[in-house]
Design an enzyme around this catalytic site. Structure first.
Site, PDB file in Angstrom:
ATOM      1  N   GLU A  99      -6.859   9.532  -5.674  1.00  0.00           N
ATOM      2  CA  GLU A  99      -6.447   9.460  -7.076  1.00  0.00           C
ATOM      3  C   GLU A  99      -5.108   8.738  -7.262  1.00  0.00           C
ATOM      4  O   GLU A  99      -4.150   8.953  -6.516  1.00  0.00           O
ATOM      5  CB  GLU A  99      -6.298  10.881  -7.618  1.00  0.00           C
ATOM      6  CG  GLU A  99      -5.811  10.953  -9.051  1.00  0.00           C
ATOM      7  CD  GLU A  99      -5.697  12.392  -9.537  1.00  0.00           C
ATOM      8  OE1 GLU A  99      -5.496  13.299  -8.716  1.00  0.00           O
ATOM      9  OE2 GLU A  99      -5.815  12.600 -10.750  1.00  0.00           O
ATOM     10  N   GLU A 141      -3.221  12.768  -5.766  1.00  0.00           N
ATOM     11  CA  GLU A 141      -2.328  11.892  -6.509  1.00  0.00           C
ATOM     12  C   GLU A 141      -1.114  11.471  -5.678  1.00  0.00           C
ATOM     13  O   GLU A 141      -0.474  12.295  -5.025  1.00  0.00           O
ATOM     14  CB  GLU A 141      -1.860  12.613  -7.787  1.00  0.00           C
ATOM     15  CG  GLU A 141      -0.859  11.864  -8.622  1.00  0.00           C
ATOM     16  CD  GLU A 141      -1.376  10.516  -9.120  1.00  0.00           C
ATOM     17  OE1 GLU A 141      -2.452  10.473  -9.722  1.00  0.00           O
ATOM     18  OE2 GLU A 141      -0.685   9.506  -8.898  1.00  0.00           O
ATOM     19  N   ASP A 158       3.323   9.530   3.579  1.00  0.00           N
ATOM     20  CA  ASP A 158       1.956   9.794   3.158  1.00  0.00           C
ATOM     21  C   ASP A 158       1.597  11.217   3.559  1.00  0.00           C
ATOM     22  O   ASP A 158       1.865  11.621   4.687  1.00  0.00           O
ATOM     23  CB  ASP A 158       1.035   8.787   3.889  1.00  0.00           C
ATOM     24  CG  ASP A 158      -0.329   8.635   3.248  1.00  0.00           C
ATOM     25  OD1 ASP A 158      -0.864   9.650   2.787  1.00  0.00           O
ATOM     26  OD2 ASP A 158      -0.844   7.508   3.224  1.00  0.00           O
ATOM     27  N   ARG A 204      -1.683  12.445   2.761  1.00  0.00           N
ATOM     28  CA  ARG A 204      -3.114  12.606   2.499  1.00  0.00           C
ATOM     29  C   ARG A 204      -3.867  13.145   3.712  1.00  0.00           C
ATOM     30  O   ARG A 204      -4.874  13.787   3.565  1.00  0.00           O
ATOM     31  CB  ARG A 204      -3.731  11.268   2.065  1.00  0.00           C
ATOM     32  CG  ARG A 204      -3.414  10.945   0.638  1.00  0.00           C
ATOM     33  CD  ARG A 204      -3.894   9.569   0.287  1.00  0.00           C
ATOM     34  NE  ARG A 204      -3.107   8.542   0.938  1.00  0.00           N
ATOM     35  CZ  ARG A 204      -3.305   7.249   0.764  1.00  0.00           C
ATOM     36  NH1 ARG A 204      -4.270   6.840  -0.026  1.00  0.00           N
ATOM     37  NH2 ARG A 204      -2.546   6.358   1.359  1.00  0.00           N
ATOM     38  N   LYS A 264     -11.842   0.180   3.112  1.00  0.00           N
ATOM     39  CA  LYS A 264     -10.697   1.020   3.458  1.00  0.00           C
ATOM     40  C   LYS A 264     -11.097   2.208   4.358  1.00  0.00           C
ATOM     41  O   LYS A 264     -12.235   2.647   4.343  1.00  0.00           O
ATOM     42  CB  LYS A 264     -10.080   1.542   2.155  1.00  0.00           C
ATOM     43  CG  LYS A 264      -8.603   1.838   2.186  1.00  0.00           C
ATOM     44  CD  LYS A 264      -8.203   2.202   0.772  1.00  0.00           C
ATOM     45  CE  LYS A 264      -7.137   3.264   0.764  1.00  0.00           C
ATOM     46  NZ  LYS A 264      -6.917   3.832  -0.544  1.00  0.00           N
TER      47      LYS A 264
END
Ligand code: ZN
Length: 479
Positions: free
Chosen positions: A309, A352, A392, A394, A416
């Site tokens: 997102e 996000e 990062d 994630r 990706k």
């Protein structure tokens, strides 16, 4: 590791002391919450004039909302606490057992999951109960909510290491655990499966310029409306599996989750018998173009984009990054694959700003634009690290779970991401985004990411070259 007897004895006596403390606390809480008669007469509450939502006819007596006394379930040995057995990865729904994360009277002592249904939305449910809009024991009516296409059990569901961050039976819960639900257990689905049409301005342009053709099935009309099947997935973490995925001890994972949720979930520490946690984080949306049955059919071609997102770009069209261009390009490729007899899948994660959140992201934007020399690709990650401590969060290790849920075994065209191959799914071709779709100001992001290995394609620049890739200054915008 073995624990010496004296240490074990110490731990046991501490646990017993805590249990007794807890019992005393529960009694105190119960006394505090005995029904009180309101001091202000009915209908003359002083707050009604400033808080329009408050209905003065509604009782402020706690016992109307929660007739039973507070039950704390912090220790496994408490009277009557018997979690429903769960065997993660079992081949049969009954043997696996339902995930129960409810404090309803019939379920509270049988709960086998920490946290609550609905992810972060459980807080709104609490508000609805508190303001009297929703009875605290509301039971959903699941009639006619069944999935619109099949996502059926497959071998990937039965490997307890392959799916650890969602409940593969989540969309089937109302049917496979119907008997349990009817007996009073509050078992809820954590996945829903539906279908719809979607309209995006770019797709209309694609039809107009001949990039997409109307076939009446996937691209349904000249406006570029797309037929789509989709699923919404809430996170359900099997803690031993999540810990193993990251190569850490379960105890360390539990401690970190406990500490960094501000101690919100004491059961992470005190209930090692509860192995499942419903974390208060965003879930996953899956968009499928073409026949969903083809996803697990290895004779059909599959195009996949995994997308994290980015509200600023995905929804509001910010030009500082490449997120929406990638998403749109991914949808186009999925549609084309479906029209050629295959199937396309977009998996959209609510993570996000690289899972750092939008507040951190905007702080980083400010720091990037204000730093000496301006917004350059060589300092792209540095500014994020200065604020968040990492570039990062994630951690894509859990990302392939949803692909295993869908029964994906190979991906023909992939945009990706590296985390998939290690999970046993092969990727045949990786597809880079065409240069002309990259907004000028987002060159900083994309070159920094290519240089740090985010993508296998694209020319990696040297440090000197990265320093010359500069984003727009703020001076060209009125602030
Ligand atoms: Zn973005």
């Amino acid at each position: 590791m073995t624990i010496p007897d004296d240490v074990a004895q110490d731990l046991l006596s501490s646990m017993e002391a805590m249990r007794l403390d807890q019992q005393r606390l529960a009694e105190k809480v119960s006394k505090l919450l005995v029904p009180k008669t309101s001091s202000s007469p009915e209908g003359s509450s002083p707050t009604t004039s400033v808080a329009p939502k408050i209905d003065s006819s509604k009782s402020s007596d706690l016992s109307t909302y929660y007739p039973q006394r507070v039950i704390l379930t912090t220790y496994p040995s408490q009277h009557g606490v018997r979690p429903e057995p769960l065997t993660w990865g079992a081949k049969d729904a009954k043997e696996r057992g339902p995930v129960i994360a409810s404090r309803h009277a019939e379920s509270i002592k049988k709960r086998n999951a920490i946290g609550a249904y609905g992810g972060s939305y459980c807080i709104y449910r609490a508000l609805a109960v508190a303001i009297g809009d929703l009875p605290n024991n509301h039971r959903p009516n699941f009639e006619m909510t069944e999935p619109t296409f099949d996502v059926l059990p497959n071998d990937q569901w039965f490997d307890p290491t392959k799916i650890v961050s969602l409940d593969p039976w989540g969309h089937l819960a109302p049917s496979v655990y119907k008997a349990e639900y009817e007996k009073g257990l509050d078992v809820r689905p954590t996945i829903a499966v539906t279908r719809a049409h979607m309209t995006m301005a770019e797709m209309e342009m694609n039809v107009q310029n001949g990039n997409l053709t109307v076939d009446g099935k996937v691209v349904v009309n000249k406006r570029g409306d797309l037929a789509v099947s989709k699923a919404a997935v809430e996170p359900v973490w099997y803690l031993p599996g999540v810990a193993a995925r990251f190569g850490i001890e379960e105890g360390l994972l539990r401690r970190a989750l406990f500490e960094d949720t501000g101690g919100m979930y004491p059961e992470l520490i005190t209930r090692p018998d509860l192995k499942v946690f419903l974390p208060p984080i965003g879930g996953i949306s899956v968009y499928i173009f073409g026949n969903p049955a083809y996803i697990s059919d290895t004779s059909k071609k599959l195009t996949l984009r995994v997308h994290d997102e980015c509200n600023g770009s995905d929804v509001f069209g910010s030009d500082i990054c490449t997120c929406r261009p990638y998403l749109i390009y991914g949808i186009e490729e999925c549609v084309k694959q479906a029209q050629q007899g295959g199937v396309g899948v977009i998996v959209y994660f609510r993570k996000e700003g690289r899972a750092l959140g939008e507040v951190t992201k905007y702080l980083v934007y400010n720091a990037r634009k204000r730093q000496a020399g301006g917004d350059t690709a060589d300092h792209y990650f540095l500014r994020t690290e200065c604020i968040a401590g990492v570039k990062d969060m994630r951690f894509q290790a859990l990302m392939p779970d949803v692909l295993h849920w869908l029964g994906i075994k190979k991906i023909d065209r992939m945009m990706k991401h590296d985390a998939i191959v290690g999970s046993g799914i092969s990727i045949i071709e990786r597809v880079p985004i065409p240069e002309e779709l990259i907004p000028a100001d987002s060159r900083v992001e994309i070159d920094a990411k290519i240089a740090s290995g985010y993508f296998s394609s694209g020319q990696a620049l040297t440090d000197d070259q990265l320093a010359k890739v500069k984003g727009r200054d703020w001076e060209d915008i009125e602030h």
